[in-house]
Design an enzyme around this catalytic site. Structure first.
Site, PDB file in Angstrom:
ATOM      1  N   GLU A  29      -6.520   3.856  -5.723  1.00 37.96           N
ATOM      2  CA  GLU A  29      -7.747   4.111  -4.974  1.00 37.96           C
ATOM      3  C   GLU A  29      -8.270   5.472  -5.403  1.00 37.96           C
ATOM      4  OE1 GLU A  29      -9.778   4.612  -0.578  1.00 37.96           O
ATOM      5  OE2 GLU A  29      -7.770   5.353  -0.947  1.00 37.96           O
ATOM      6  N   ASP A  79      -2.948   4.725  -2.276  1.00 38.11           N
ATOM      7  CA  ASP A  79      -3.953   5.309  -1.395  1.00 38.11           C
ATOM      8  C   ASP A  79      -4.413   6.689  -1.896  1.00 38.11           C
ATOM      9  OD1 ASP A  79      -5.229   5.025   1.355  1.00 38.11           O
ATOM     10  OD2 ASP A  79      -4.213   6.952   1.631  1.00 38.11           O
ATOM     11  N   HIS A 118     -11.427  -2.721   3.877  1.00 37.79           N
ATOM     12  CA  HIS A 118     -11.280  -2.323   5.287  1.00 37.79           C
ATOM     13  C   HIS A 118     -11.996  -1.009   5.581  1.00 37.79           C
ATOM     14  CE1 HIS A 118      -8.421   0.043   3.101  1.00 37.79           C
ATOM     15  NE2 HIS A 118      -8.166   0.771   4.170  1.00 37.79           N
ATOM     16  N   ASP A 119     -12.549  -0.379   4.567  1.00 32.72           N
ATOM     17  CA  ASP A 119     -13.256   0.891   4.769  1.00 32.72           C
ATOM     18  C   ASP A 119     -14.768   0.756   4.647  1.00 32.72           C
ATOM     19  OD1 ASP A 119     -10.862   2.369   5.013  1.00 32.72           O
ATOM     20  OD2 ASP A 119     -10.731   2.687   2.847  1.00 32.72           O
ATOM     21  N   ASP A 150       0.866  -1.174   0.000  1.00 37.96           N
ATOM     22  CA  ASP A 150       0.000   0.000   0.000  1.00 37.96           C
ATOM     23  C   ASP A 150       0.907   1.230   0.000  1.00 37.96           C
ATOM     24  OD1 ASP A 150      -2.289   1.689   0.490  1.00 37.96           O
ATOM     25  OD2 ASP A 150      -3.243  -0.031   1.464  1.00 37.96           O
TER      26      ASP A 150
HETATM   27  C1  GLC Z   1      -7.832   5.415   2.245  1.00 38.49           C
HETATM   28  C2  GLC Z   1      -7.734   4.242   3.172  1.00 38.49           C
HETATM   29  C3  GLC Z   1      -8.364   4.603   4.471  1.00 38.49           C
HETATM   30  C4  GLC Z   1      -7.625   5.795   5.046  1.00 38.49           C
HETATM   31  C5  GLC Z   1      -7.573   6.941   4.068  1.00 38.49           C
HETATM   32  C6  GLC Z   1      -6.562   7.971   4.471  1.00 38.49           C
HETATM   33  O1  GLC Z   1      -9.146   5.713   1.904  1.00 38.49           O
HETATM   34  O2  GLC Z   1      -8.311   3.118   2.572  1.00 38.49           O
HETATM   35  O3  GLC Z   1      -8.376   3.532   5.359  1.00 38.49           O
HETATM   36  O4  GLC Z   1      -8.246   6.219   6.226  1.00 38.49           O
HETATM   37  O5  GLC Z   1      -7.186   6.513   2.790  1.00 38.49           O
HETATM   38  O6  GLC Z   1      -5.257   7.505   4.263  1.00 38.49           O
END
Ligand code: GLC
Ligand code: MG
Length: 530
Positions: free
Chosen positions: A268, A205, A330-331, A103
């Protein structure tokens, strides 16, 4: 995006399995998962049939956002192990034919990262411009109206130098200034460090956040704002994210990845489909290979609506752009929590039979449902900072259950988050010996997919969603399959072409398909070769 020699990259036919390292397997009795734990459980991933694992962040971090606040990009947090553990994991994964993705968190660092500590030390520090420092607005208060994704203003006042710094997420996650060439160079070095070590790619991310409008102008107010959404939606992210310059940054990441051969970049990006598609880039400047497609996370569970969504997504893909699908993370709330047990099985079949690379989130293969976290055990900063909005992500981050031993075999100590309530029955060992379990279904479907070019790389016919049933065909060379998913809890007749040969899979174990879909049943049928 045109393919050099017609060789397919591994990730087109592959299935990605997301590991949330804190919650996979603890090996040292501190109640928190670690790299040695992941290494010990690699056989689970092989038996499941995944091709790659993506590890959520494992780097040194104060853990304000559980690793998404990185304090050193080129090391391992002692909680998870060290670089030797990492190398051992990587080589054992490779020995089993598994790829490993890390990540990459380029938008922000921890406020404890040495870069930020230097940057905040004085207004003339050489790293001052690595982050965003601004004077208060003329009437006092934050420099602009940008909101943090975790609630409140995106600006934090720092008394020492009398200026504010920007944080799109927590105040412990300071945004890097991607217009500064030294920042770009430092982050390029991070990618080289891990690629040279042998990692097969990255999930990037919040990629769409990385660059902001020049001059940091106010964001426009959100006309659709209503209180229930939380204050972060007060303004639109017009100037604070998804700026056109982001694509050159993505293209640069891609150039680096390509230097190492067959590596994968997953971005992402939480944006509507047309904007999402831009992140594939173009032939001159390819972007990430897979801009994450999150639409199934909150799509209405309705055949007609899903058919439309899938059709529109496919139609929007740029030439050569490979689709991908995500059902959990995980979100996001758990699939079985959203859809219930029976439809979670149908969802598994959808995820693994659509055209495109699926990403499967740990624990969804057990059908873990809604986990209620007692108030005193809530750990997610998003929930703690904006209580009562239902934004908590802990429910999707609870530990894996491996067997019925104490703490589900996850740890010898009390885990950092509680397990799901039914872990004594819903665990890997129990489900592995039950042909009707969710785990057995995932294994069957993934084995079917692996052995079937039609499923893994084939074309997809028009998709129909009528009367609660979603139907599409997948084809490759002579192989032709028909997928039919009953999204209702009533039986449905399935008008079948005469060319049906046999039923290759049903979401219901040991079932002889007879032309009627049972309630909540999905099937994969083999049609006559043509
Ligand atoms: C992404 C991650 C999340 C995190 C955010 C800030 O969305 O998946 O878990 O809180 O980025 O880094
Ligand atoms: Mg541990």
């Amino acid at each position: 995006m045109t393919r050099a020699n017609n060789v397919r990259p591994w990730w087109e036919a592959g299935v990605v399995y997301q590991i949330y390292p804190r919650s996979f397997q603890d090996s040292d009795g501190d109640g928190i998962g670690d790299l040695e734990g992941v290494r010990q459980r690699l056989d689970h991933i092989v038996a499941l049939g995944a091709d790659a694992i993506w590890l959520s962040p494992i780097f040194p971090s104060p853990m304000a956002d559980f690793g998404y606040d990185v304090a050193d990009y080129c090391n391992i947090d002692p909680m998870f192990g060290d670089l030797d553990h990492f190398d051992a994991l990587l080589s054992e994964a490779h020995a089993r034919g598994l790829k490993l993705l890390l990540d990459f968190v380029p938008n922000h660092t921890s406020d404890q990262h040495p870069w930020f500590i230097e940057s905040r030390a004085s207004r003339d520090n050489p790293k001052r411009d690595w982050y965003f420092w601004r004077d208060p607005a003329s009437g006092g208060g934050p420099p602009n109206n940008w909101m943090s994704d975790m609630g409140g203003s995106a600006w934090e006042f720092d008394k020492r130098t009398g200026q504010y710094y920007l944080h799109a997420f927590l105040k412990e996650q300071a945004d890097l200034n991607w217009r500064n060439p030294e920042v770009r160079k430092a982050m390029d070095d991070v990618l080289h460090f891990w690629f040279a070590r042998g990692v097969d790619g990255f999930r990037i991310d919040v990629l769409w956040h990385c660059i902001k409008a020049e001059g940091l102008p106010d964001n426009p107010p959100n006309p659709d704002y209503y209180r229930e959404l939380g204050e972060k939606f007060l303004v639109l992210q017009h100037n604070s994210a998804n700026r056109p310059e982001i694509h050159a940054i993505a293209a640069n990441f891609r150039t680096i990845a390509d230097q190492y051969g067959d590596r994968l970049l997953v971005g992402e990006i939480c944006l509507p489909v047309p904007a999402l598609m831009e992140y594939y880039g173009n032939d001159q400047a390819p972007g990430v290979h897979l801009p994450f497609n999150f639409q199934l996370l909150d799509a209405p569970w309705d055949a007609a609506a899903l058919a439309a969504l899938i059709t529109q997504y496919e139609a929007a893909l740029p030439p050569g752009g490979w689709p991908n699908w995500v059902m959990g993370s995980h979100d996001a709330p758990r699939i079985a929590g959203r859809l219930g047990d029976a439809q979670a099985r149908v969802a598994a079949m959808l995820l693994l039979t659509l055209r495109g690379t699926p990403t499967l989130y740990q624990g969804d293969e057990l059908g873990i449902g809604l986990v209620r976290i007692p108030q005193d055990r809530i750990r997610d900063p998003q929930d703690l900072r904006q209580p009562g909005l239902g934004l908590g992500r802990d429910g999707a981050r609870t530990p894996m259950a491996w067997d019925s031993s104490p703490h589900g075999g996850f740890s010898t100590a009390e885990p950092w988050l509680p397990l799901h309530e039914d872990w004594e029955r819903r665990n890997v060992a129990a489900q592995a010996s039950d042909a009707n379990s969710m785990l057995s279904l995932y294994r069957r479907l993934m084995a079917l997919r692996r052995g079937s070019p039609a499923l893994s790389i084939g074309t997809k016919s028009a998709i129909k969603g009528e009367d609660g049933v979603l139907v599409y065909q997948r084809k490759h060379e002579n192989e032709c399959l028909l997928v039919a998913l009953n999204l209702t809890s009533e039986p449905r007749d399935l008008p079948l072409p005469s060319s049906v040969r046999q039923c290759l899979a049903s979401t219901i174990a040991n079932r002889r398909f007879d032309g009627t879909l049972l309630p909540d049943e999905g099937v994969v049928l083999q049609l006559e070769e043509y």
